[in-house]
Structures are given as structure tokens and as C-alpha cells.
Design an enzyme around this catalytic site. Structure first.
Site, PDB file in Angstrom:
ATOM      1  N   LYS A 184       0.882  -1.215   0.014  1.00  0.00           N
ATOM      2  CA  LYS A 184      -0.004  -0.068  -0.023  1.00  0.00           C
ATOM      3  C   LYS A 184       0.752   1.156   0.060  1.00  0.00           C
ATOM      4  O   LYS A 184       1.472   1.674   0.975  1.00  0.00           O
ATOM      5  CB  LYS A 184      -0.929   0.307   1.222  1.00  0.00           C
ATOM      6  CG  LYS A 184      -1.888   1.197   0.963  1.00  0.00           C
ATOM      7  CD  LYS A 184      -2.686   1.782   2.224  1.00  0.00           C
ATOM      8  CE  LYS A 184      -1.815   2.965   2.685  1.00  0.00           C
ATOM      9  NZ  LYS A 184      -1.710   3.937   1.813  1.00  0.00           N
ATOM     10  N   GLU A 260       9.801   1.735  10.707  1.00  0.00           N
ATOM     11  CA  GLU A 260      10.879   2.845  10.382  1.00  0.00           C
ATOM     12  C   GLU A 260       9.977   4.124  10.762  1.00  0.00           C
ATOM     13  O   GLU A 260       9.124   4.154   9.814  1.00  0.00           O
ATOM     14  CB  GLU A 260      11.675   2.655   9.326  1.00  0.00           C
ATOM     15  CG  GLU A 260      12.177   1.254   9.018  1.00  0.00           C
ATOM     16  CD  GLU A 260      13.337   1.162   9.774  1.00  0.00           C
ATOM     17  OE1 GLU A 260      13.905   2.196  10.608  1.00  0.00           O
ATOM     18  OE2 GLU A 260      14.052  -0.011  10.062  1.00  0.00           O
ATOM     19  N   CYS A 294      13.804  11.021   6.290  1.00  0.00           N
ATOM     20  CA  CYS A 294      13.654  10.822   7.632  1.00  0.00           C
ATOM     21  C   CYS A 294      14.977  10.881   8.322  1.00  0.00           C
ATOM     22  O   CYS A 294      15.187  11.279   9.593  1.00  0.00           O
ATOM     23  CB  CYS A 294      13.372   9.392   8.046  1.00  0.00           C
ATOM     24  SG  CYS A 294      14.381   8.167   7.436  1.00  0.00           S
TER      25      CYS A 294
HETATM   26  P1  NAD Z   1       2.483   8.579   7.383  1.00  0.00           P
HETATM   27  O1  NAD Z   1       2.528   7.927   8.474  1.00  0.00           O
HETATM   28  O2  NAD Z   1       1.337   9.773   7.318  1.00  0.00           O
HETATM   29  O3  NAD Z   1       1.812   7.452   6.253  1.00  0.00           O
HETATM   30  C1  NAD Z   1       2.794   6.322   5.865  1.00  0.00           C
HETATM   31  C2  NAD Z   1       1.701   5.522   5.189  1.00  0.00           C
HETATM   32  O4  NAD Z   1       0.952   5.058   6.291  1.00  0.00           O
HETATM   33  C3  NAD Z   1       0.934   6.136   4.155  1.00  0.00           C
HETATM   34  O5  NAD Z   1       0.843   4.967   3.248  1.00  0.00           O
HETATM   35  C4  NAD Z   1      -0.451   6.144   4.910  1.00  0.00           C
HETATM   36  O6  NAD Z   1      -1.532   5.982   3.882  1.00  0.00           O
HETATM   37  C5  NAD Z   1      -0.301   5.004   5.872  1.00  0.00           C
HETATM   38  N1  NAD Z   1      -1.189   5.229   6.857  1.00  0.00           N
HETATM   39  C6  NAD Z   1      -1.516   6.239   7.692  1.00  0.00           C
HETATM   40  N2  NAD Z   1      -2.377   5.956   8.705  1.00  0.00           N
HETATM   41  C7  NAD Z   1      -2.615   4.740   8.646  1.00  0.00           C
HETATM   42  C8  NAD Z   1      -3.330   3.889   9.548  1.00  0.00           C
HETATM   43  N3  NAD Z   1      -4.036   4.287  10.487  1.00  0.00           N
HETATM   44  N4  NAD Z   1      -3.255   2.698   9.227  1.00  0.00           N
HETATM   45  C9  NAD Z   1      -2.552   2.086   8.363  1.00  0.00           C
HETATM   46  N5  NAD Z   1      -2.037   2.824   7.340  1.00  0.00           N
HETATM   47  C10 NAD Z   1      -2.070   4.181   7.406  1.00  0.00           C
HETATM   48  O7  NAD Z   1       3.758   9.070   6.763  1.00  0.00           O
HETATM   49  P2  NAD Z   1       4.057  10.037   5.731  1.00  0.00           P
HETATM   50  O8  NAD Z   1       3.740  11.458   5.894  1.00  0.00           O
HETATM   51  O9  NAD Z   1       3.827   9.308   4.235  1.00  0.00           O
HETATM   52  O10 NAD Z   1       5.901  10.161   5.891  1.00  0.00           O
HETATM   53  C11 NAD Z   1       6.534  10.997   6.633  1.00  0.00           C
HETATM   54  C12 NAD Z   1       6.843  10.232   7.616  1.00  0.00           C
HETATM   55  O11 NAD Z   1       7.516   9.047   7.680  1.00  0.00           O
HETATM   56  C13 NAD Z   1       8.000  11.291   8.558  1.00  0.00           C
HETATM   57  O12 NAD Z   1       7.631  11.348  10.062  1.00  0.00           O
HETATM   58  C14 NAD Z   1       9.363  10.527   8.391  1.00  0.00           C
HETATM   59  O13 NAD Z   1      10.162  10.600   9.501  1.00  0.00           O
HETATM   60  C15 NAD Z   1       8.784   9.032   8.462  1.00  0.00           C
HETATM   61  N6  NAD Z   1       9.510   8.223   7.734  1.00  0.00           N
HETATM   62  C16 NAD Z   1      10.719   7.311   8.333  1.00  0.00           C
HETATM   63  C17 NAD Z   1      11.579   6.688   7.762  1.00  0.00           C
HETATM   64  C18 NAD Z   1      12.522   5.730   8.310  1.00  0.00           C
HETATM   65  O14 NAD Z   1      13.321   4.984   7.695  1.00  0.00           O
HETATM   66  N7  NAD Z   1      12.663   5.943   9.721  1.00  0.00           N
HETATM   67  C19 NAD Z   1      11.704   6.827   6.183  1.00  0.00           C
HETATM   68  C20 NAD Z   1      10.742   7.603   5.479  1.00  0.00           C
HETATM   69  C21 NAD Z   1       9.860   8.317   6.180  1.00  0.00           C
HETATM   70  O1  6OD Z   2      18.171   4.179   2.262  1.00  0.00           O
HETATM   71  C1  6OD Z   2      17.717   3.556   2.848  1.00  0.00           C
HETATM   72  O2  6OD Z   2      17.711   2.205   2.819  1.00  0.00           O
HETATM   73  C2  6OD Z   2      16.396   4.155   3.812  1.00  0.00           C
HETATM   74  N1  6OD Z   2      15.755   3.146   4.196  1.00  0.00           N
HETATM   75  C3  6OD Z   2      16.263   5.566   3.715  1.00  0.00           C
HETATM   76  C4  6OD Z   2      15.397   6.010   4.429  1.00  0.00           C
HETATM   77  C5  6OD Z   2      15.068   7.318   4.458  1.00  0.00           C
HETATM   78  C6  6OD Z   2      14.158   7.976   5.347  1.00  0.00           C
HETATM   79  O3  6OD Z   2      13.359   8.783   4.637  1.00  0.00           O
END
Ligand code: NAD
Ligand code: 6OD
Length: 492
Positions: A184, A260, A294
Site C-alpha cells: 500500500k 521505521e 527521515c
Molecule cells: P504517514 O505515517 O502519514 O503515512 C505513511 C503510510 O501509512 C501511508 O501509506 C499512509 O496511507 C499510511 N497510513 C496512515 N495512517 C494509517 C493507519 N492508521 N493505518 C494504516 N496505514 C496508515 O507518513 P508520511 O507522511 O507518508 O511520511 C513521512 C513520515 O515518515 C515522517 O515522519 C518521516 O520521518 C517518516 N519516515 C521515516 C523513515 C525511516 O526510515 N525511519 C523513512 C521515511 C519516512
Molecule cells: O536508504 C535506505 O535504505 C533508507 N531506508 C532510507 C530511509 C530514508 C528515510 O526517509
């Protein structure tokens, strides 16, 4: 705006049981560069998610479950080759969905999509399992060994910032380990996961192995998956608060979870750093992808003796960033993902001003005088002068912004960096080797970089502590999550 975007003006379909399916409802897929509609997206109903889970369960028993590791490996290599063969389509789709620059999409996002499949396809063939010789009172002994089985049906829920990169970072090890998946993508970035379905189809991945459902979180495809009895595991990347909601939703089914989550990453710049490297590296760590990685650095701590010089040098870098059309070769930064996210970032800028920040540069929405004014742009922003309690210093913004504060001693810098509810990544800039190891090892994070940022080796453990996640991805860590080791005990 971006030319030759696949399915532009059309509809992005779900992919279930080997077929492309359109449901009753659609939502609009918007280009954040100018606010225009790229295409419509078919939102999966609960019934369609049920069908996806059913077909994924059947495929576990069927051809996928019966294939040898080498057969699966060959198919996953075909998928990687398929992404490469449609490289331009993937780049155009990712750029249109996110507004990221051509340089970034073509050098980071899409190449990592195929690399993820290759590395995990190859790595799984070398995955080992334990074996113990166990003494028994009768002297005959026993042999205890483990065999790795797939976890089963895995729901893969991905965010919008690095759509193909982060989706395939989960899909590839899950499939390599023999699982079947339901992907998804974020509602903001549905395109590349759809192109991936086409690539899977053409590569001959059996029906039901890769399913794709489009939609939102609550009361939509996301929640249908996380509460579904037929889903064995959920692997999720996104906001910490969403992780918490998913953990609650998945609790009744006691599903395996890999998370993550968000970050509020610190950068520490010591006076003994290589100044130019530190400024260049820090500019990259703050502004790459408009700060929407992130791992981006949002809190900088700079030793007092070089504080003013560093702030001025970073200001110079920020003001020389070209913010604009993603297709222009010299564009460094596009818009943020959506108008909603732009409003969130701008609200943080405003809260910083209300809290008494000095705005070194930026702090606003740029005006272009053309279609981009309908997009979701924000200015690269540097702030100083705030207390550690200010909202923008504590909370994740996920935009092109950092706050810079001075420090005097190493101990103080370590304490400031660790003073966060998050614990994803940290960056340390110093030429003192002993200090580099000492400080990096004290960081309360999953990943500490020294004199670099976002330098990746896909075999290393990747993840966060505190609010930043549960578990580790990367190399054997991913394979271990997607495998269920079963102990076989044989009395000799
Ligand atoms: P988000 O949590 O809003 O959404 C992520 C996904 O989860 C989307 O596909 C969304 O539709 C789905 N989702 C939302 N609510 C849900 C629920 N209740 N049940 C199931 N699925 C649900 O995140 P975003 O805005 O898409 O991404 C930004 C965030 O992601 C930032 O906080 C960023 O730090 C984090 N992020 C972390 C990493 C990491 O590796 N740690 C990597 C990328 C992004
Ligand atoms: O490079 C990667 O493997 C990884 N998981 C990056 C995550 C980035 C977050 O936005």
C-alpha cells in the site's frame, strides 16, 4: 509539466490476484509543483483488500511457495531488470508525484529500486541457520537445527518521501524470503508502485505474490490491512504517531511488526572539523529532498568558536540552492509533497518566529510569478536563538529547515543531541579520530555518521530507537524479520 508521465490523465489501478482492477471510488493524484491533477487513483474497497489477502495466501501455497531459492532469485532479478528497462517511466512518475528534482529521482530513488531487488535476491541464497549439538542424560545427544520459513502474508505500508526506494526496501527482502505481499503506497505517491505491478506482471511473478491496493490509512486500505486476520506481518515506514496507531490495530492479531518512523536528527559540528566538508555535508543533510528524508538533520549544534562562521557559511549554501522546476538540470530543491504539508511546515516557521527565533534565511513561501505559485514550495530556512523547548526544536518538521545552537564542551554537545524523544540518526563532524568514535558511540540513535551523511551500505543495520522505530532493516536484519526460524530437534 513533466513530459511522458505514464498514465497521465488516466487512472492508476489496483493489482490483485494478477489482475489490474478498478473499484468504484477514485481520488486525485496531484503534482505538488503546480497543483495540477496528474491522474485519478482507484481506491481499494474492503472487499478488494480481502481479495488481495486471499490471493496472497493462495500464492504462498502455490507456485511461489514451491519454488526453489534460485527460481525466486532469477525472477527477482527479472524485476530489477524490468525497472531498469523502464527507468525513464519510473523517473517521470516519481518526479510528477513528488516534485523532486530529476537529479535526485534519477540518481537516488529509481536506481535504489532495482538495487534493492538485486541485493536481497542474492543475499537470501547465502542466508544461514543455526545448528547445535545438544548433550542428553542418556548420552545419545540431540541435533538442534533451524530452518527458515517465510512469515506468510506481509502488508507493506510505505510513505511518500522516497516512494519506490522505501517500498522496494521492504518488498525485495520479503519476497526473497518467500513471503507474499500486499503493498500500500502512500495516497500522495501511488504511481511507481503501480508501474512496479506492471513490471512484476511482465516478469512473470505468479499471481497473488505481489498485490497492490491504493488508498488512505484510517477506514481505508491501510486500516483494512493492519486489522486483517489473514495478514501475518506489517512492515511500515512513516510517522511515529501512525506507527503507534498501527501497533494498536495489529495488537489483536499479534502480528509481527517492523517500524521505521520519524526523526529529529542532530548534527554536531566540532571546531576541529574540516570546515568546508562540514558545511557542504550539513547543507546536504538539511536540504536534500526538501528536508523530507527521515535522516535529515533538523537540529545543529556548533562549537562556539566557529558558530558565527558556520552559520554564515550555511546561510550562503541555503541562499544558493536553486528552488524550482524539477526538470531543470540545476534545480536543487522542488516543492514539498503537498499543500497540506506546506501549510504544516509554514506553521512551524511561524511558531519559531513567535518563540523568538532569529531567521537567518528563509522562513516563508517563495513567489515565482508563474504556475509554481499554485504548487507547494517553501523556502530553505535556517533559524537560531531558540531554546531547546521550542516546538520547532523538539518536533519533527520534515521540511527544509534547521535550528542552529552553540555549545562549549563535548559533554554538552552529546547531552544536547541526545535530548530528544526520537533516535534515528546523528551526524558528527570532527577530524579527531578518538572523539569521532567516542561521540558517535554515545549517540542514542540507530545510525551515527561521522564526516558524512546518508552514505549507505545496504548490508548494515538500519533503524531507530525511542520514537524512531522498532527493529532493524538492511542485510540479514531484513531477512531475519521476514523469516520464521523453526527449530528441528532430532534425538540421535
Ligand atoms: P504517514 O505515517 O502519514 O503515512 C505513511 C503510510 O501509512 C501511508 O501509506 C499512509 O496511507 C499510511 N497510513 C496512515 N495512517 C494509517 C493507519 N492508521 N493505518 C494504516 N496505514 C496508515 O507518513 P508520511 O507522511 O507518508 O511520511 C513521512 C513520515 O515518515 C515522517 O515522519 C518521516 O520521518 C517518516 N519516515 C521515516 C523513515 C525511516 O526510515 N525511519 C523513512 C521515511 C519516512
Ligand atoms: O536508504 C535506505 O535504505 C533508507 N531506508 C532510507 C530511509 C530514508 C528515510 O526517509
Amino acid at each position: 509539466m513533466v513530459e511522458k508521465v505514464p498514465h497521465a490523465g488516466g487512472i492508476l489501478k489496483n493489482y490483485v490476484a494478477g489482475e489490474f482492477v478498478v473499484g468504484d471510488k477514485t481520488f486525485a493524484n496531484i503534482n505538488p509543483v503546480d497543483g495540477s491533477e496528474i491522474n485519478k487513483v482507484s481506491e481499494a474497497t474492503a472487499d478488494l483488500v480481502n481479495a488481495a489477502v486471499e490471493s496472497a495466501r493462495a500464492a504462498l501455497e502455490g507456485p511461489w511457495g514451491k519454488m526453489t531459492l534460485d527460481q525466486r532469485r532469477a525472477l527477482l532479478h527479472k524485476v530489477a531488470d524490468g525497472i531498469d528497462a523502464r527507468f525513464d517511466d519510473f523517473v517521470a512518475a516519481e518526479m510528477a508525484d513528488t516534485g523532486k528534482s530529476y537529479v535526485q529521482a534519477s540518481t537516488i530513488d529509481i536506481p535504489r529500486g532495482s538495487a534493492n531487488f538485486r541485493i536481497f535476491a542474492d543475499m537470501v541464497t547465502g542466508q544461514s541457520a543455526e545448528c547445535f549439538q545438544t548433550p542428553t542424560p542418556d548420552g545419545r545427544g540431540a541435533l538442534n537445527y533451524a530452518v527458515n520459513k517465510p512469515l506468510g502474508v506481509v502488508a507493506v505500508i510505505a510513505p511518500w518521501n522516497l516512494p519506490l526506494l522505501l517500498m522496494t526496501w521492504k518488498l525485495a527482502p520479503a519476497l526473497a524470503a518467500g513471503n507474499t505481499v500486499i503493498a500500500k503506497p502512500s495516497e500522495e505517491t501511488p504511481a511507481t508502485a503501480t508501474l512496479l505491478a506492471e513490471v512484476m506482471h511482465e516478469a512473470g511473478i505468479p499471481a497473488g505474490v505481489y498485490n497492490l491496493v491504493h488508498g488512505f490509512g484510517p477506514d481505508s486500505a491501510g486500516e483494512f490491512l493492519t486489522t486483517h486476520k489473514g495478514v501475518d506481518a506489517v512492515t511500515f515506514t512513516g510517522e511515529s504517531s501512525t506507527g503507534s496507531a498501527i501497533m494498536k490495530a495489529a495488537a489483536d492479531g499479534v502480528k509481527a511488526l517492523s517500524f521505521e518512523l520519524g526523526g529529529k536528527n542532530a548534527g554536531i559540528i566540532f571546531e576541529d572539523c574540516d570546515f568546508e566538508e562540514a558545511v557542504n555535508g550539513t547543507a546536504r543533510s538539511v536540504f536534500t529532498n526538501g528536508g523530507q528524508v527521515c535522516l535529515c538533520t533538523e537540529r545543529l549544534y556548533v562549537q562556539r568558536s566557529i558558530f558565527d562562521k558556520f552559520v554564515n557559511a550555511l546561510k550562503d549554501k541555503a541562499e544558493n540552492l536553486k528552488v524550482g522546476w524539477p526538470l531543470d538540470e540545476d534545480t536543487d530543491m522542488g516543492p514539498v509533497i503537498s499543500h497540506k504539508h506546506r501549510d504544516k511546515v509554514v506553521a512551524y516557521y511561524e511558531s519559531a518566529k513567535e518563540d523568538g527565533a532569529t531567521v537567518i534565511t528563509g522562513g516563508d513561501v517563495p513567489v515565482f510569478g508563474d504556475a509554481r505559485d499554485h504548487g507547494a514550495f517553501v523556502e530553505p530556512t535556517i533559524l537560531t536563538g531558540l531554546s531547546e523547548e521550542a516546538r520547532i526544536v523538539k518536533e519533527e518538521v520534515f521540511g527544509p529547515v534547521c535550528h542552529i545552537a552553540p555549545f562549549d564542551t563535548e559533554e554538552e554537545a552529546v547531552a544536547l543531541a541526545n535530548n530528544s524523544d526520537y533516535g534515528l540518526a546523528a551526524t558528527v563532524w570532527t577530524t579527531n579520530l578518538q572523539r569521532a568514535h567516542r561521540v558517535a558511540q554515545q549517540m542514542e540513535v540507530g545510525i551515527a555518521w561521522v564526516n558524512t551523511w546518508y552514505l549507505r551500505d545496504l548490508r548494515t543495520p538500519f533503524g531507530g530507537v525511542k520514537l524512531s522505530g522498532v527493529g532493524r532493516e538492511g542485510g540479514v536484519h531484513s531477512l531475519n524479520f521476514y523469516s520464521e526460524p523453526t527449530n528441528i530437534c532430532i534425538k540421535l
